[in-house]
Design an enzyme around this catalytic site. Sequence first.
Site, PDB file in Angstrom:
ATOM      1  CB  VAL A   1     -12.434  -6.082   7.478  1.00 36.04           C
ATOM      2  CG1 VAL A   1     -11.253  -7.019   7.613  1.00 36.04           C
ATOM      3  CG2 VAL A   1     -12.751  -5.803   6.015  1.00 36.04           C
TER       4      VAL A   1
ATOM      5  CG  ASP B   1     -12.640  -1.544  13.751  1.00 32.61           C
ATOM      6  OD1 ASP B   1     -12.131  -2.270  12.887  1.00 32.61           O
ATOM      7  OD2 ASP B   1     -13.485  -0.666  13.470  1.00 32.61           O
TER       8      ASP B   1
ATOM      9  N   GLY C   1     -11.604   0.796  10.161  1.00 29.46           N
ATOM     10  CA  GLY C   1     -10.699  -0.177  10.749  1.00 29.46           C
ATOM     11  C   GLY C   1      -9.268   0.118  10.326  1.00 29.46           C
TER      12      GLY C   1
ATOM     13  CD  GLU D   1     -19.446   6.927  10.801  1.00 31.44           C
ATOM     14  OE1 GLU D   1     -18.537   6.085  10.740  1.00 31.44           O
ATOM     15  OE2 GLU D   1     -20.294   7.066   9.895  1.00 31.44           O
TER      16      GLU D   1
ATOM     17  CG  MET E   1     -17.865  -1.073   5.161  1.00 31.40           C
ATOM     18  SD  MET E   1     -19.085  -1.877   6.213  1.00 31.40           S
ATOM     19  CE  MET E   1     -20.099  -2.723   4.999  1.00 31.40           C
ATOM     20  CD  GLU E   2     -19.581   3.710   4.560  1.00 28.79           C
ATOM     21  OE1 GLU E   2     -18.470   4.036   5.043  1.00 28.79           O
ATOM     22  OE2 GLU E   2     -20.333   2.884   5.096  1.00 28.79           O
TER      23      GLU E   2
END
Length: 272
Positions: free
Chosen positions: A191, A236, A102, A33, A212-213
């Site tokens: 997810v 995604d 996502g 990333e 998630m962050e």
Amino acid sequence: MSTGGLNAGVGADGAGALVSHRPLGILAALPQELGDLIEAMRAESGVRTITHGQRDYHLGTVHGAPCVVTLARVGKVAAAATVSALIHAFDVEAVVFTGVAGGVGTEVRVGDIVVANALMQHDLDASPLFPRFEVPLLGVSRFAADGALADQLAAACERFIAEEGGASAARFGTHEPRVHRGLIISGDQFVASATGVEALRDALPDALAVEMEGAAIAQVCYEYGVPCAVVRTISDTADDHAPQSFASFLTEIAGTYSNAILRRFLEARGAV
Ligand code: SAH
């Protein structure tokens, strides 16, 4: 103060001599990333690396902007710990998080980019003691991103799309990317099911992306009064195809987006 030595290091000797004012903190969860950011720093100013709390912090100048670049790893605790160190040990002026996410909003497709206006923790629920999603005793559920930083990131994304969007879509077999601005939600889950992403849409209809962050970083920055912004490329759509889509996007595309966005963002910042 155990962190005094690190603080004193910024702006002192070696590569630090190039850091004439407080640096920008740039972080991601995973190495892909960050793209080639650390290599670009090495070529431009040299890199001074300081290891702290099992993370490597890379200090130098990249695309004209003094920065501290690091990897948080995955999840809210990892992100909160890392951004706390950026603030306390490296005295960053502001924090930018770059990575993949996502898509949750129905208009948000793989290859699009989401710049957060606000972030919240979708898995935080101390009800009935506190309203669902509210951080207990802080009284906040949505943390605002810094408006100016988010504007600068979104402008960098728009320039990237105007200059390279068609080529990138052709190269990666994605749609012409779009930039969305709005709510990003964070939780300690990857997810990856139609029911999971539907439940998030039902609970938070304005959510554009899940990761998630981000909200952990936004909370710590809020508490310390440090401006922060989050940019996420959609890897995604958080459904049953998410694991494969995430994995191939991460290895093949995420770095290209990150390089393109961060170069434009940092050059504009360095030019000010
Ligand atoms: N280390 C593993 C797991 C990564 S978890 C690996 O490399 O395969 C997924 C990462 O991408 C997290 O940092 C999260 O912020 C982001 N992400 C992308 N798609 C996501 C989704 N559908 N749900 C939650 N997080 C997602």
